[in-house]
Design an enzyme around this catalytic site. Structure first.
Site, PDB file in Angstrom:
ATOM      1  N   ARG A  50       0.812  -1.219   0.000  1.00 12.66           N
ATOM      2  CA  ARG A  50       0.000   0.000   0.000  1.00 12.66           C
ATOM      3  C   ARG A  50       0.843   1.265   0.000  1.00 12.66           C
ATOM      4  O   ARG A  50       0.555   2.208  -0.729  1.00 12.66           O
ATOM      5  CB  ARG A  50      -0.912  -0.016   1.226  1.00 12.66           C
ATOM      6  N   HIS A  92      -6.285 -11.456   3.387  1.00 11.86           N
ATOM      7  CA  HIS A  92      -5.776 -12.712   2.826  1.00 11.86           C
ATOM      8  C   HIS A  92      -6.734 -13.372   1.852  1.00 11.86           C
ATOM      9  O   HIS A  92      -6.325 -13.858   0.790  1.00 11.86           O
ATOM     10  CB  HIS A  92      -5.459 -13.695   3.954  1.00 11.86           C
ATOM     11  N   LYS A 110      -0.208 -16.754   8.161  1.00 12.31           N
ATOM     12  CA  LYS A 110      -1.161 -17.235   9.146  1.00 12.31           C
ATOM     13  C   LYS A 110      -1.778 -16.055   9.902  1.00 12.31           C
ATOM     14  O   LYS A 110      -1.087 -15.050  10.085  1.00 12.31           O
ATOM     15  CB  LYS A 110      -0.460 -18.198  10.108  1.00 12.31           C
ATOM     16  N   ASP A 191      -4.158 -13.665  16.061  1.00 12.24           N
ATOM     17  CA  ASP A 191      -2.775 -13.229  15.855  1.00 12.24           C
ATOM     18  C   ASP A 191      -1.765 -14.205  16.433  1.00 12.24           C
ATOM     19  O   ASP A 191      -0.799 -14.579  15.767  1.00 12.24           O
ATOM     20  CB  ASP A 191      -2.549 -11.850  16.477  1.00 12.24           C
TER      21      ASP A 191
END
Length: 351
Positions: A50, A92, A110, A191
């Site tokens: 970005r 994702h 992940k 997380d």
């Protein structure tokens, strides 16, 4: 008989093709690209993210020749063989599907997605397209994980009764930060909790039930969670937190012996096998001294991905699609029980 541990069955980089990687995102991608460039023949050849200035700096730092201005341009780049999705996890799903639609193999950070339903959509799309979809659960590809698999296969621990694993740290509350913001995929389970849950799954398989206890932050995300995951006559106890400094260790306890994975268990550290009674224990320790820095172990997953591509696989044999979805289903259910914000609706948990 003296205690022994099996040697890890390692895969060398010279055994696999050198793939050309396109990278989306520049956060966790920084140590990953550094690791593959330092220790493998895998090469990042294109990047997009970005922030244009940060992306240009990332490309210069890692010697990447092409900077794309969009995800679409990167996944359509004919010089890219595999796309590494290294953005925050709410992105994702869309980005992995776009890469798959372009015919690219994908390594997705992940957690692979925000729910079991999204994970299933990604893995189903990869299988239908005939491309490899692999979650970047790098722990599975470390030498110590292969030792663990051999220990379990050989029955060295006896009957497995208990698995314990945890990953928690203290991160100051900031409602705007991604860890605390439900719209950005915040919460301990997504997380950090994915690591101990995945470890338990690697030993016991999918749980028969999920029982979760914990607490929520003012923003509604889970700030800590403790899970009981029974499976096949054994229990897994896993913990994760954004408000407590957990030891970040893992253990597999059997009727004959115990195997402890050193902290932090998810990286290349070591193992200790212990037998005997409380008053007459005997132990043997194996340590992974391959790398100077923990994150250099990220290179292992790239080497394995290249091997799987060469073999024509669409999923990892040590972390297959069904397990990837199952782990996300466990997280969905735990978040639902805690009443966390942003939990997927009906059909999302897969439980």
């Amino acid at each position: 008989m003296p205690l022994t541990l099996p040697s890890p069955r390692t895969l060398t980089d010279t055994e696999v093709p050198a793939l050309r990687w396109g990278v989306i995102g520049t956060g966790i991608a920084d140590p990953f690209v550094g690791a593959i460039h330092a220790h493998t023949r895998q090469r990042a050849v294109a990047v997009t993210a970005r922030d244009a200035a940060k992306t240009e700096a990332f490309a210069r730092r890692h010697g990447i020749g092409t900077v794309h201005t969009s995800v679409s341009a990167l996944v359509e780049d004919p010089e890219v063989d595999v796309v590494y999705v290294a953005t925050p996890h709410p992105l994702h799903h869309e980005q992995a599907l776009e890469a798959i639609a372009a015919g690219k193999h994908v390594l997705v950070e992940k957690p692979i997605a925000m729910s079991a339903q999204q994970a299933r959509e990604i893995t189903d799309a990869g299988r239908a397209a005939g491309v490899l979809v692999q979650e970047a659960m790098w722990t599975r590809y470390l030498p110590q994980s292969d030792v663990l698999r051999q220990v379990l296969a050989d029955g060295l621990l006896g009957d497995v009764r208990l698995v314990r694993a945890d990953f928690g740290f203290v991160f100051g509350f900031d409602p705007a930060h991604r860890l605390w913001n439900p719209e950005l995929g915040g919460g301990a389970l997504l997380d950090a909790g994915v690591y101990p849950i995945a470890f338990a799954s690697s030993v016991l398989g999918p749980p028969d039930a999920v029982t979760a206890a914990g607490s929520l932050a003012p923003t509604g995300v889970d700030e800590r969670a403790d899970l009981l995951l029974p499976s096949a006559g054994a229990n897994a106890l896993v913990s994760t937190s954004l408000v407590a400094r957990l030891p970040i260790t893992a253990s597999v306890v059997g009727s004959e012996a115990r195997l402890d994975v050193h902290s932090p268990f998810f990286g290349p550290t070591g193992l200790t096998l212990t037998t005997g009674s409380a008053t007459s224990e005997e132990s043997l320790t194996w340590r992974d001294t391959t790398f100077d820095k923990l994150n250099e172990g990220l290179s292992h997953q790239a080497v394995h991905l290249a091997a799987y591509v060469a073999e024509g696989r669409v999923e990892s044999p040590v972390h297959d699609h069904a397990e990837v979805v199952s782990i996300m289903a466990t997280i969905d259910e735990a978040r639902r029980q805690l009443g966390a914000a942003g939990v997927p609706g009906a059909g999302g948990s897969g439980m």
